[in-house]
Design an enzyme around this catalytic site. Structure first.
Site, PDB file in Angstrom:
ATOM      1  N   THR A 186       0.844  -1.204   0.000  1.00  0.00           N
ATOM      2  CA  THR A 186       0.000   0.000   0.000  1.00  0.00           C
ATOM      3  C   THR A 186       0.877   1.251   0.000  1.00  0.00           C
ATOM      4  OG1 THR A 186      -0.077  -0.134   2.401  1.00  0.00           O
ATOM      5  CG2 THR A 186      -1.914  -1.109   1.223  1.00  0.00           C
ATOM      6  N   SER A 187       2.171   1.074  -0.114  1.00  0.00           N
ATOM      7  CA  SER A 187       3.101   2.201  -0.011  1.00  0.00           C
ATOM      8  C   SER A 187       3.558   2.647  -1.397  1.00  0.00           C
ATOM      9  CB  SER A 187       4.312   1.761   0.808  1.00  0.00           C
ATOM     10  OG  SER A 187       5.095   0.857   0.052  1.00  0.00           O
TER      11      SER A 187
ATOM     12  N   ASP B 204      -5.691  -4.402   7.166  1.00  0.00           N
ATOM     13  CA  ASP B 204      -4.530  -4.954   7.859  1.00  0.00           C
ATOM     14  C   ASP B 204      -4.923  -6.127   8.751  1.00  0.00           C
ATOM     15  OD1 ASP B 204      -2.437  -3.390   6.906  1.00  0.00           O
ATOM     16  OD2 ASP B 204      -2.973  -1.737   8.238  1.00  0.00           O
TER      17      ASP B 204
END
Lengths: 525, 525
Positions: free
Chosen positions: B220-221, B278
């Site tokens: 997700t980065s 998450d």
């Protein structure tokens, strides 16, 4: 340099409008909006779209959010965006028409889904936001799957279920009737062949009550009431037509999906079905949101209970009944429930056309009509008549009996079919095969789930003539070689699948050998 | 009549083999196997396949399960089955080759997913079955989403996480080294720019320890270590090549996805990423399964803690550390953890190429190199050197310093790049724009999540040169109009999106006005 008047190190200039021409690819993605983009298209590159990106599409006043599939072949011409069937329909475009594309963020309401999964409660506002995003097609299928998972089992309390029900009922069209009493009935399902709707509606309507019944198609079962009714009359009525039918005949049996009452429900079911995941909260919201949107004041809910039914114990039924009544009360809907015997399938046929024939036999007073189906329908009709004030306490059954036996219900059913677009004859399957008892004895158990699975493998509900006929009931004495059931299919492949399945399932129909009553020795058929 | 010798009412005959010819449609469905079938094809009809059906495809020795999309247009010729890109690759077919089709049941292991959602524990056998089905491509994306939802947050206990980790590590290829000590390091992420892997590996390898590092791409980065390394050298090494690099240089920085270590992890991540959900259990299993499969004996895990990092509190970090150590211990892996400062991004660049430049500056001893990145890497390398027995307790930092300052680490890094296929120069973005402070003051906060989002909107990691450079740190004094950050993009559209986002986010970089230190007044940049 913005905000400081210094020179920029580079100037992005005016962003070119992201416009592509619509192409109908004719791909049915089962409801998910998918936009197909060429990997090398200028828009794709300059906007940074990749597979699984969410993009907003706009054409005129309509817009939607779609999931991107990148096309690496010559499937699309340069300058084209391909659309899946639902995206094509929802956007209402013409071939080649210009479609504007823009980035779409993940819908904000997904934060509430994540929070619910992590243990937070689902507030009323969050529920409304989720329902709104689902109705607007902003949820990808995996998002919807996560929401269903977040609501799985008993993970919603009364307030949460109430909030979700209210949001769902308010999200689509709503019917209003100028009558203080509008009745409805519903069965939570899980019992193959339990087609009482097609009997209760004409009985109740014949007595003068208003019953604007919408039914669903099968979710995980071989037939929903809408599937069965469709073999007898059109069910895809729009709201105006549904209103006209009910105003003329007092009742209807329409497919809920066509009238957009609680549209979020249909989108949830599209993903719930293949996931096979049950949720009490979603079940309550699904049932009651449709009733509220249909304008009902009094609803009777049939909860079949049995070891292989959807609801397995009296305790679970009581809990579900309390939840239904609680949510109903909070939303001004009077809800009564009936925990009925769910030990075995109802009637003889399982599958749309086969169940329709059972219904016709009961309506027409055929002495060979399934007695259990008739009795269940009369009991439910009686309760609805009493709830609706057409019969005093304890008087409903006699009234229902007289209306059914006297032919008024049959006449009313024909009138409803005619009003819905014309009565028709249920189709007959081309391929059938009988399965027989391997040995004699007494029928100890019939597995609802396996019977339903068998009917589905035979092709029901997509193939309306497919399914099976059960020739035995619990307690029936059978001889070796006696017919237990007949499988009906519209194709040889489906018949073969169903037969192979039946032969592998010893628990489908359990026959105790004579002399060992109740021993439960399984008999392969 | 089967089992009784009576004549059948109809005979389905021998079922024709369901065979269609493979057609590569060139549609990238982001990993889900999709089979496109014509609505009118004989196989579709006779087998009863419809959209969302799951079908088994076989070609030679290979098979897979795919989700059906029904094609209503002329996209396919009669007798063809279209395949999505991953299905095409997994089945290994040639154009026009015959593919056998059969019904595929929903995978049995989904029952365990449902049970886990309803509150049951996930047993070791169930975990293995789920992992096996995921690796075999038997889960549709909505099934994977439900599994991720079932594991969300802290819904897995130690034994469940251990069982899942073991199953994941055993599911793919495994590396074995003839060394008692094999070290590894990992960062749980959430801190933009924290690219210590590219520094720790050469320092540690230069000291003679074996460190076969596999890294992931961004989940997700804006950049994963594999994305950053790829701007400097090839990372898609196969297992043999990875082994050769490590045996020659003592270390590597390879993309984990190419070597099929813990392949279930990549498939989970494909759905986790767009869901944005998450799970502590999945995180632990993801990290440790890859380390175990890579043959590590000692692993150091960096857990950045900060108000806008992935882990937000010391308590949460301690819990995660205990879980990682507990699962490691149960599986014979020595796990040490370091809770590091996660208050702000690390280094200057955010995005693959921009982070690579920071790494190069540190390795080359550039005095302008980001001191924080250098210091973090040294600390981690020191701990790994002590864990691996190359330095006594408290001696690691001096050793790491000397190896970095003396140029041995830089030489080792170049040697590793050469062994991986040749070193290259990170690309430079074509479009940049500077964002400046609207007023003077002191930097009070930098939001990791918003900074990461900004870099992603600029195109990272898909556009490797995209991202941003941060020109300030927490506590920096800035004047009005001073540059806060520079956005880099490879297309004008992406630059415009990123700039629009930055201007809407007052909390991206918070600047306190002079005279009101700590007042936290937000300053729009």
């Amino acid at each position: 340099m913005r905000g400081a008047g210094l020179p920029r190190r580079s100037d992005p200039g005016v962003r070119p409008p992201a416009v592509l021409h619509a192409r109908r690819l004719g791909i049915d993605t089962s409801g998910e909006h998918v936009a197909y983009l060429r990997a090398d298209c200028a828009v794709c590159r300059s906007e940074g779209f990749g597979t699984r990106a969410r993009i907003a599409l706009r054409c005129g006043a309509r817009d939607l959010v779609a999931t991107v599939n990148v096309v690496l072949s010559a499937l699309l011409e340069e300058g084209e965006v391909g659309l899946s069937e639902t995206a094509w329909a929802a956007l209402g475009v013409l071939p080649g028409q210009a479609v504007e594309l823009a980035h779409a963020d993940s819908p904000h309401s997904l934060a509430a889904v994540r929070a619910k999964l992590l243990g937070a409660r689902l507030g009323a506002q969050a529920a409304a936001a989720i329902v709104g995003d689902i109705c607007a097609g902003r949820y990808a299928d995996i998002d919807t799957a996560a929401f269903i998972a977040a609501c799985a089992g008993r993970r919603m309390d009364l307030a949460e279920a109430t909030g979700l029900t209210r949001a769902m009922s308010a999200a689509g069209q709503q019917l209003h009737w100028n009558r203080p009493v509008v009745v409805d009935k519903h069965c939570v399902g899980g019992l193959p062949g339990n087609r009482t709707t097609l009997l209760v509606v004409p009985i109740v309507a014949a007595c003068g009550l208003l019953i604007p019944k919408t039914s669903s198609r099968a979710i995980t079962s071989p037939a929903g009431s809408a599937d069965v009714m469709e073999t007898l009359a059109p069910v895809a009525l729009d709201l105006a037509m549904m209103k006209a039918v009910v105003e003329r005949e007092g009742g209807c049996i329409a497919w809920g999906g066509a009238v957009s009452l609680s549209p979020a429900d249909d989108r949830l079911i599209r993903v719930e079905r293949p996931l096979g995941l049950d949720s009490e909260g979603l079940l309550v919201a699904s049932v009651l949101s449709k009733k509220i949107a249909a304008g009902a004041s009094h609803v009777l809910i049939d909860i079949p209970v049995g070891p292989t039914a959807k609801v397995r114990s009296a305790q679970a039924a009581a809990r579900l009944a309390a939840r239904l009544a609680g949510v109903g009360a909070a939303l001004g809907l009077s809800v009564a429930t009936l925990a009925s015997d769910g030990a075995q399938p109802v009637g003889r046929g399982i599958g749309p056309a086969l169940e329709a024939r059972d219904v016709l036999a009961v309506l027409q007073g055929d002495p060979a009509a399934p007695a259990d189906l008739r009795q269940r329908a009369l009991l439910l009709a009686a309760m609805v008549l009493e709830m609706g004030g057409k019969a005093g306490p304890g008087q409903g059954l006699a009234l229902a009996e007289s209306v059914l036996a006297g032919g008024a219900a049959w006449r009313k059913f024909q009138a409803i079919c005619a009003a819905q677009g014309g009565m028709r004859t249920p189709p007959q399957a081309r391929y059938t095969e009988v399965l027989a008892a391997a040995h004699g004895g007494r029928v100890l158990a019939i597995d609802n789930g396996r019977v339903a699975q068998l009917a589905k493998l035979a092709g029901a509900p997509a193939a309306p003539a497919a399914g099976l006929e059960l020739h035995v009931r619990l307690g029936s004495a059978v001889d070796a070689g006696q017919a237990l059931l007949t499988v009906h299919a519209e194709s040889p492949g489906e018949l073969a699948y169903a037969i192979a399945y039946a032969q592998s399932q010893a628990q489908l129909v359990r026959i105790g050998r004579p002399g060992s009553p109740g021993a439960g020795r399984s008999a392969r058929i």
